[in-house]
Scaffold this active site. Structure first.
Site, PDB file in Angstrom:
ATOM      1  N   GLU A 132      79.076 -31.522  44.944  1.00 44.86           N
ATOM      2  CA  GLU A 132      79.208 -30.091  45.123  1.00 44.86           C
ATOM      3  C   GLU A 132      78.757 -29.525  43.924  1.00 44.86           C
ATOM      4  O   GLU A 132      79.269 -28.920  42.949  1.00 44.86           O
ATOM      5  CB  GLU A 132      81.015 -29.867  45.256  1.00 44.86           C
ATOM      6  CG  GLU A 132      81.326 -30.272  46.500  1.00 44.86           C
ATOM      7  CD  GLU A 132      82.863 -29.886  46.821  1.00 44.86           C
ATOM      8  OE1 GLU A 132      83.519 -29.153  45.926  1.00 44.86           O
ATOM      9  OE2 GLU A 132      83.293 -29.820  48.052  1.00 44.86           O
ATOM     10  N   GLU A 190      82.602 -35.101  52.979  1.00 45.95           N
ATOM     11  CA  GLU A 190      84.075 -34.665  53.125  1.00 45.95           C
ATOM     12  C   GLU A 190      84.474 -33.933  54.100  1.00 45.95           C
ATOM     13  O   GLU A 190      83.887 -32.950  54.158  1.00 45.95           O
ATOM     14  CB  GLU A 190      84.133 -33.615  51.629  1.00 45.95           C
ATOM     15  CG  GLU A 190      84.098 -34.838  50.492  1.00 45.95           C
ATOM     16  CD  GLU A 190      84.678 -34.013  49.210  1.00 45.95           C
ATOM     17  OE1 GLU A 190      85.220 -33.067  49.171  1.00 45.95           O
ATOM     18  OE2 GLU A 190      83.907 -34.305  48.094  1.00 45.95           O
ATOM     19  N   GLN A 196      91.213 -37.906  52.274  1.00 41.22           N
ATOM     20  CA  GLN A 196      90.705 -39.125  51.569  1.00 41.22           C
ATOM     21  C   GLN A 196      91.533 -40.177  51.942  1.00 41.22           C
ATOM     22  O   GLN A 196      92.525 -40.223  52.856  1.00 41.22           O
ATOM     23  CB  GLN A 196      90.912 -38.976  50.150  1.00 41.22           C
ATOM     24  CG  GLN A 196      90.210 -37.890  49.463  1.00 41.22           C
ATOM     25  CD  GLN A 196      89.843 -37.907  47.928  1.00 41.22           C
ATOM     26  OE1 GLN A 196      90.335 -38.742  47.203  1.00 41.22           O
ATOM     27  NE2 GLN A 196      89.466 -36.722  47.511  1.00 41.22           N
TER      28      GLN A 196
END
Ligand code: AHR
Length: 515
Positions: free
Chosen positions: A196, A318, A367
Site C-alpha cells: 500500500e 488482500e 487474514q
C-alpha cells in the site's frame, strides 16, 4: 441468455429483502474450452500480519507454551494449514511490513529488540516471530513464502540483504543465517516491494513509487538458483490511475502487481457488526463483494495495454470482509467473528478469481487467524474453524484444476446503484477426469433447484458432494459450543437423462463432483 436478461429486467425493481415469490431455480451450462487455463493454486493464498493475535496466539505460541505445539507452532494450526493445502503465505504485513526491520527478528529470541506496532493498537512487539520462524513454518506446512519488503521506512540495502540472508549459500548474510541455526538457504519466490505504497507504505505518488520500485528491485538478486517473482505494490479498489502509471513506468521490471479490495461499507465510521445484521445489509454485502469483478476487469484491461501476453500477474493480495471489531476486543486488533455471510463472500470472490485466472495469479484473504475474515479464531488452547475456513476446504479440488467456464441462467436482485446479485452462482473445474462444480444459493428464504446438463461433458455419476449451510445467516462457530456452521456430506444431487439436478437449501454453498 434471454432468460438472464429477462431476469435482470424483471427483478431490477425488487428491494434487497424481497423474496422471489416464484422460488429459485437456475440452469448452469458447463462450456469446456481447450484453451482454458489452470486455476492457480495461489488464488487460495493466505496472509499473516503482525496484527493483534494473528501471529502471536493465532499461529505461534513458542516452544515453552502449554498449548500443544511443534517447535512453537500450534499443532491445531499445522493441521488446519495442511488441510487447506495453504499454497502461499504472505508475511509480515500489511502496513506492518513498511515499519518492520528484519534484523530485529533474528538471533536469540530473548535478545531481540522490541518495537511499538504503530499501525495496530500500539502493541509492543517482541520480534520473537521473525525470519527463521516464518520460513520454517512455510517449510513445515508446504506453503510458498511471500515476503513483503519494507520500502516505506527501510532502505534498499536492508531489503537486498534480507533476500541474501534468506537465499544465499555463501557470503556474510549466509554466515549470519548459519550462526542463527539454519545451514541451507530457504526457498523464496514471491517478493513484495512495499505494501500500500500510496498509503501506510509511504504515501507515495504513483510516478515516484514506480521509480522507487525500479530501484529497489534492481538490488534484490537471484542467489544460487533461487528465482524471485517481484511484486510491485498496486492499487486499492478503483484507483486505475495507479495501475496505469505503474505499468507504464515499471511494468517491464515486475512479475506481478498487487490489488487490494475489501468488502467493507466504508473507511470512516462504523463498518457494521460481523454478526448482527439484517437481510438488506446481507444482500448489500454480497453486491459489494461481487463489485470486485468489474474492478479486476478494469485493472486487467489497463494491464493488457502494456502487457498483452500476460507476463505480469495481478495479485489480489488482500481481500475479504472488514467489520467492526468485536465489542470488548483490543482496539486496533481487528478481531471479528465470521458468519455464513462471510462464507458467501468467500465463495463468490473465489468464483470471480477463477474467471480471471489468466491474469489473477494469486489472492490472499485477509487474514489467516484472528484478524478480519479469518480461517480460525483462537482463545488460549481453543480454536474454532470459521465458515470461511470451510469454504476454502470445500474448494480445495479446484486448486490446479482446469477452469471450466460456466453460463448461469438465474434470477437477480438489485442491491445498490447498478449492483445485481444472482440468486445462484457457479464455478467449475476439471482434474483427473472429475468435474468439480461449486454452487451458491444466496437466497435467505428459498430453496433452489439447479439443473446442469452433463451430457456434453460425458458425466454419468455423482462421485462426491459437500454442503455448507446454516439455520440462520448470522450463525457462527464459537468457543466451547458445538459448531453451528460446518461442512457436511451432501447427497441431494442426481443425474438423470443427462441432467444433473441439485436441490439446494436456502443460503447454502455446495460442491458436487461428477465424472
Ligand atoms: O489487513 C489489514 C490491513 O489492511 C493491512 O495491513 C493493510 O495493507 C490494509 O490496509
Amino acid at each position: 441468455m434471454n432468460l438472464l436478461k429477462l431476469a435482470t429486467v424483471s427483478f431490477a425493481l425488487l428491494s434487497a429483502s424481497e423474496a422471489w415469490s416464484a422460488g429459485v431455480s437456475a440452469t448452469v451450462k458447463l462450456v469446456p474450452s481447450e484453451e482454458s487455463p489452470i486455476i492457480q493454486k495461489e488464488i487460495y493464498g493466505q496472509f499473516a500480519e503482525h496484527l493483534g493475535t494473528c501471529i502471536y496466539g493465532g499461529i505461534w505460541v513458542g516452544e515453552d507454551s502449554p498449548i500443544p505445539n511443534t517447535n512453537g507452532y500450534r499443532n491445531d494450526v499445522i493441521k488446519a494449514m495442511r488441510e487447506l493445502k495453504v499454497p502461499v503465505l504472505r508475511w509480515p504485513g500489511g502496513c506492518f511490513a513498511d515499519e518492520y526491520h528484519w534484523r530485529h527478528g533474528i538471533g536469540p529470541r530473548n535478545q531481540r529488540p522490541r518495537m511499538v506496532n504503530n499501525n495496530w493498537g500500539g502493541t509492543v512487539e517482541d520480534n520473537s516471530f521473525g525470519t527463521n520462524e516464518f520460513f520454517n513454518l512455510c517449510e513445515l506446512v508446504g506453503a510458498e513464502p511471500y515476503l513483503s519488503g519494507n520500502v516505506g521506512s527501510g532502505t534498499v540495502e536492508e531489503l537486498a540483504t534480507w533476500v541474501e540472508y534468506i537465499t544465499a549459500e555463501d557470503g556474510p548474510m549466509a554466515e549470519l543465517r548459519k550462526q542463527n541455526g539454519r545451514e541451507k538457504p530457504w526457498h523464496l519466490k514471491y517478493l513484495g516491494v512495499g505494501n500500500e505504497s500510496w498509503g501506510c507504505g509511504g504515501n507515495f505518488l504513483p510516478e515516484f513509487y514506480a521509480n522507487v520500485y525500479r530501484r529497489y528491485q534492481t538490488y534484490c538478486r537471484d542467489f544460487n538458483g533461487n528465482h524471485l517473482y517481484k511484486v510491485a505494490s498496486g492499487a486499492s479498489d478503483y484507483d486505475y490511475d495507479w495501475t496505469e502509471k505503474l505499468m507504464k513506468i515499471a511494468g517491464r521490471h515486475m512479475d506481478g502487481i498487487s490489488l487490494h479490495y475489501y468488502t467493507v461499507t466504508g473507511w470512516s465510521g462504523s463498518k457494521g457488526s460481523a454478526t448482527d445484521f439484517d437481510a438488506d445489509s446481507y444482500y448489500w454485502t454480497l453486491g459489494k463483494c461481487l463489485g470486485i469483478e468489474p474492478v479486476i476487469k478494469r485493472h486487467c484491461e489497463i494491464m493488457d495495454k502494456y502487457d498483452p501476453k500476460c507476463h505480469v500477474g495481478l495479485l489480489v493480495d488482500e481481500w475479504g470482509t472488514w467489520w467492526d471489531q468485536e465489542p470488548g476486543s483490543i482496539p486496533g486488533h481487528l478481531y471479528q467473528q465470521n458468519t455464513m455471510r462471510d462464507a458467501m463472500v468467500a465463495a463468490l470472490s473465489l468464483n470471480v478469481f477463477h474467471k480471471f485466472t489468466r491474469r489473477v495469479k494469486m489472492a490472499n484473504i485477509a487474514q489467516i487467524a484472528n484478524v478480519l475474515q479469518s480461517m480460525w479464531l483462537t482463545k488460549g488452547d481453543q480454536m474454532v474453524l470459521t465458515p470461511t475456513y470451510y469454504v476454502f476446504k470445500m474448494y480445495v479440488p479446484h486448486m490446479e484444476a482446469t477452469y471450466v467456464p460456466v453460463e448461469v441462467t438465474t434470477g437477480y436482485r438489485h442491491v445498490d446503484g447498478d449492483r445485481m446479485v444472482p440468486d445462484v452462482s457457479a464455478t467449475a473445474s476439471l482434474k483427473d477426469g472429475v468435474y468439480t462444480i461449486s454452487l451458491t444459493n444466496v437466497d435467505l428464504e428459498k430453496e433452489a433447484t439447479v439443473e446442469i446438463p452433463v451430457q456434453n461433458i460425458g458425466a454419468k455419476v455423482v462421485v462426491g458432494g459437500d454442503i455448507l449451510t446454516c439455520a440462520n445467516i448470522n450463525d457462527y462457530n464459537d468457543f466451547g459450543q458445538q459448531e453451528k456452521v460446518s461442512l457436511k456430506k451432501f447427497a441431494n444431487a442426481k443425474i438423470n437423462k443427462g441432467i444433473l439436478t441439485v436441490n439446494m437449501p436456502a443460503k447454502s454453498i455446495i460442491t458436487i463432483q461428477v465424472k
